[in-house]
Design a protein around this motif. Structure first.
Motif, PDB file in Angstrom:
ATOM      1  N   SER A   1       0.820  -1.215   0.000  1.00 35.77           N
ATOM      2  CA  SER A   1       0.000   0.000   0.000  1.00 35.77           C
ATOM      3  C   SER A   1       0.849   1.258   0.000  1.00 35.77           C
ATOM      4  O   SER A   1       0.377   2.339  -0.336  1.00 35.77           O
ATOM      5  CB  SER A   1      -0.912   0.017   1.230  1.00 35.77           C
ATOM      6  OG  SER A   1      -0.133   0.139   2.420  1.00 35.77           O
ATOM      7  N   GLY A   2       2.122   1.122   0.390  1.00 34.39           N
ATOM      8  CA  GLY A   2       3.010   2.281   0.481  1.00 34.39           C
ATOM      9  C   GLY A   2       3.033   2.918   1.850  1.00 34.39           C
ATOM     10  O   GLY A   2       3.852   3.793   2.121  1.00 34.39           O
ATOM     11  N   GLU A   3       2.149   2.490   2.742  1.00 38.38           N
ATOM     12  CA  GLU A   3       2.063   3.053   4.096  1.00 38.38           C
ATOM     13  C   GLU A   3       2.777   2.106   5.069  1.00 38.38           C
ATOM     14  O   GLU A   3       2.324   0.974   5.287  1.00 38.38           O
ATOM     15  CB  GLU A   3       0.593   3.204   4.505  1.00 38.38           C
ATOM     16  CG  GLU A   3       0.370   3.625   5.944  1.00 38.38           C
ATOM     17  CD  GLU A   3       1.163   4.847   6.333  1.00 38.38           C
ATOM     18  OE1 GLU A   3       2.011   4.727   7.250  1.00 38.38           O
ATOM     19  OE2 GLU A   3       0.960   5.908   5.721  1.00 38.38           O
ATOM     20  N   PRO A   4       3.900   2.547   5.670  1.00 38.46           N
ATOM     21  CA  PRO A   4       4.684   1.637   6.507  1.00 38.46           C
ATOM     22  C   PRO A   4       4.238   1.524   7.961  1.00 38.46           C
ATOM     23  O   PRO A   4       4.916   0.871   8.770  1.00 38.46           O
ATOM     24  CB  PRO A   4       6.086   2.250   6.426  1.00 38.46           C
ATOM     25  CG  PRO A   4       5.832   3.716   6.311  1.00 38.46           C
ATOM     26  CD  PRO A   4       4.573   3.841   5.467  1.00 38.46           C
ATOM     27  N   THR A   5       3.121   2.148   8.328  1.00 36.55           N
ATOM     28  CA  THR A   5       2.658   2.076   9.719  1.00 36.55           C
ATOM     29  C   THR A   5       2.422   0.622  10.134  1.00 36.55           C
ATOM     30  O   THR A   5       1.703  -0.112   9.446  1.00 36.55           O
ATOM     31  CB  THR A   5       1.353   2.868   9.899  1.00 36.55           C
ATOM     32  OG1 THR A   5       1.593   4.233   9.529  1.00 36.55           O
ATOM     33  CG2 THR A   5       0.886   2.809  11.347  1.00 36.55           C
ATOM     34  N   PRO A   6       3.020   0.173  11.252  1.00 33.29           N
ATOM     35  CA  PRO A   6       2.854  -1.223  11.681  1.00 33.29           C
ATOM     36  C   PRO A   6       1.411  -1.544  12.050  1.00 33.29           C
ATOM     37  O   PRO A   6       0.708  -0.732  12.644  1.00 33.29           O
ATOM     38  CB  PRO A   6       3.763  -1.321  12.920  1.00 33.29           C
ATOM     39  CG  PRO A   6       4.718  -0.183  12.794  1.00 33.29           C
ATOM     40  CD  PRO A   6       3.964   0.910  12.107  1.00 33.29           C
ATOM     41  N   SER A   7       0.981  -2.740  11.681  1.00 39.68           N
ATOM     42  CA  SER A   7      -0.345  -3.227  12.059  1.00 39.68           C
ATOM     43  C   SER A   7      -0.221  -4.049  13.341  1.00 39.68           C
ATOM     44  O   SER A   7       0.876  -4.384  13.795  1.00 39.68           O
ATOM     45  CB  SER A   7      -0.919  -4.104  10.947  1.00 39.68           C
ATOM     46  OG  SER A   7      -0.158  -5.299  10.822  1.00 39.68           O
ATOM     47  N   MET A   8      -1.360  -4.429  13.900  1.00 38.89           N
ATOM     48  CA  MET A   8      -1.345  -5.307  15.072  1.00 38.89           C
ATOM     49  C   MET A   8      -0.722  -6.651  14.705  1.00 38.89           C
ATOM     50  O   MET A   8      -0.028  -7.263  15.528  1.00 38.89           O
ATOM     51  CB  MET A   8      -2.767  -5.496  15.606  1.00 38.89           C
ATOM     52  CG  MET A   8      -3.390  -4.227  16.185  1.00 38.89           C
ATOM     53  SD  MET A   8      -2.363  -3.472  17.494  1.00 38.89           S
ATOM     54  CE  MET A   8      -2.383  -4.783  18.731  1.00 38.89           C
ATOM     55  N   GLU A   9      -0.962  -7.136  13.483  1.00 37.08           N
ATOM     56  CA  GLU A   9      -0.332  -8.376  13.022  1.00 37.08           C
ATOM     57  C   GLU A   9       1.184  -8.238  12.995  1.00 37.08           C
ATOM     58  O   GLU A   9       1.910  -9.166  13.386  1.00 37.08           O
ATOM     59  CB  GLU A   9      -0.841  -8.744  11.629  1.00 37.08           C
ATOM     60  CG  GLU A   9      -2.276  -9.228  11.586  1.00 37.08           C
ATOM     61  CD  GLU A   9      -2.397 -10.668  12.091  1.00 37.08           C
ATOM     62  OE1 GLU A   9      -1.351 -11.318  12.310  1.00 37.08           O
ATOM     63  OE2 GLU A   9      -3.528 -11.130  12.272  1.00 37.08           O
ATOM     64  N   ASP A  10       1.681  -7.093  12.539  1.00 32.03           N
ATOM     65  CA  ASP A  10       3.125  -6.871  12.499  1.00 32.03           C
ATOM     66  C   ASP A  10       3.728  -6.924  13.899  1.00 32.03           C
ATOM     67  O   ASP A  10       4.813  -7.478  14.105  1.00 32.03           O
ATOM     68  CB  ASP A  10       3.438  -5.509  11.868  1.00 32.03           C
ATOM     69  CG  ASP A  10       3.022  -5.422  10.413  1.00 32.03           C
ATOM     70  OD1 ASP A  10       2.995  -6.471   9.742  1.00 32.03           O
ATOM     71  OD2 ASP A  10       2.708  -4.304   9.958  1.00 32.03           O
TER      72      ASP A  10
END
Length: 229
Positions: A180-189
């Motif tokens: 997506s181009g957005e590097p914000t970490p997800s809860m999965e990450d």
């Protein structure tokens, strides 16, 4: 305006002759590409064709992102030209990586970005890679572990550490991209990071960091304290 064919241009202005006389560094991207393409199409000389290809694809990085079939479909290309261009771009990529990788020491997330940011910023699928480190934080190897959608359920810890165990690595850095181009970490990450850090402690292989790469940007999970509690 009359368009000269490449062989009708003065000899000293032709890309191959300029390369021989001045060196490859003196040539533009279009001139270098023209040498690879060798011939143009009806009404378009090879240098003009090279310029059009670069404009349509977004430069050399754009050509690199195109897969083989997409490259074949561009105007004036075909299997032979596409294969030549892909091979040349891959040789350049491998040379650049090998020069950086050769005992390259990792001192910060920015060093990791130097290795992988450009290449991984534009991948259209998620890739998870590991950078294997020796006891002095020098790069031993970069391994692609997964390609595809990543989540905590399908990331097998053993696969992530497999090459590190084989190489007797002191540590690893995990890197994956967000298409997506957005590097914000997800809860999965964050959950994946926790699992890998815990496994690394058991194996005595330190998980030095986990970087997420977006479009020209990256996030260090360790710097943000995510998964490294």
């Amino acid at each position: 305006m009359i368009s000269l064919r490449i062989h009708e241009q003065p000899l000293h202005d032709q890309p191959r002759e300029r390369l021989a006389r001045q060196g490859a560094g003196a040539l533009s991207d279009a001139e270098l590409l023209a040498i690879l393409l060798r011939v143009g199409t009806n009404g378009t000389n090879v240098l003009q064709l090279a310029q059009q290809l670069l404009a349509e694809s977004g430069g050399l990085q754009g050509l690199q992102r195109l897969d083989f079939q997409e490259l074949c479909r561009l105007h004036g290309m075909g299997v032979s030209k596409a294969a030549t261009v892909k091979a040349a771009l891959e040789i350049g990529r491998r040379l650049a990586r090998s020069a950086i990788e050769e005992r390259f020491p990792i001192r910060s997330p920015a060093d990791v970005a130097t290795l992988l940011l450009v290449e991984m910023s534009h991948l259209d699928q998620e890739h998870l890679r590991t950078i294997l480190l020796d006891t002095k934080n020098r790069v031993q190897q970069i391994t692609t572990v997964y390609i595809g959608s990543l989540n905590a359920a399908n990331v097998r810890v053993g696969e992530v550490f497999k090459e590190a165990v084989r190489r007797n690595s002191a540590g690893i850095i995990v890197v994956h991209n967000h298409p997506s181009g957005e590097p914000t970490p997800s809860m999965e990450d964050i959950e994946i990071t926790r699992q890998l850090v815990s496994a690394g402690r058991l194996l005595d292989i330190e998980v030095v960091d986990h970087l997420i790469i977006g479009n020209g940007r990256y996030v260090s999970m360790r710097e943000r304290g995510l998964g490294f509690e």
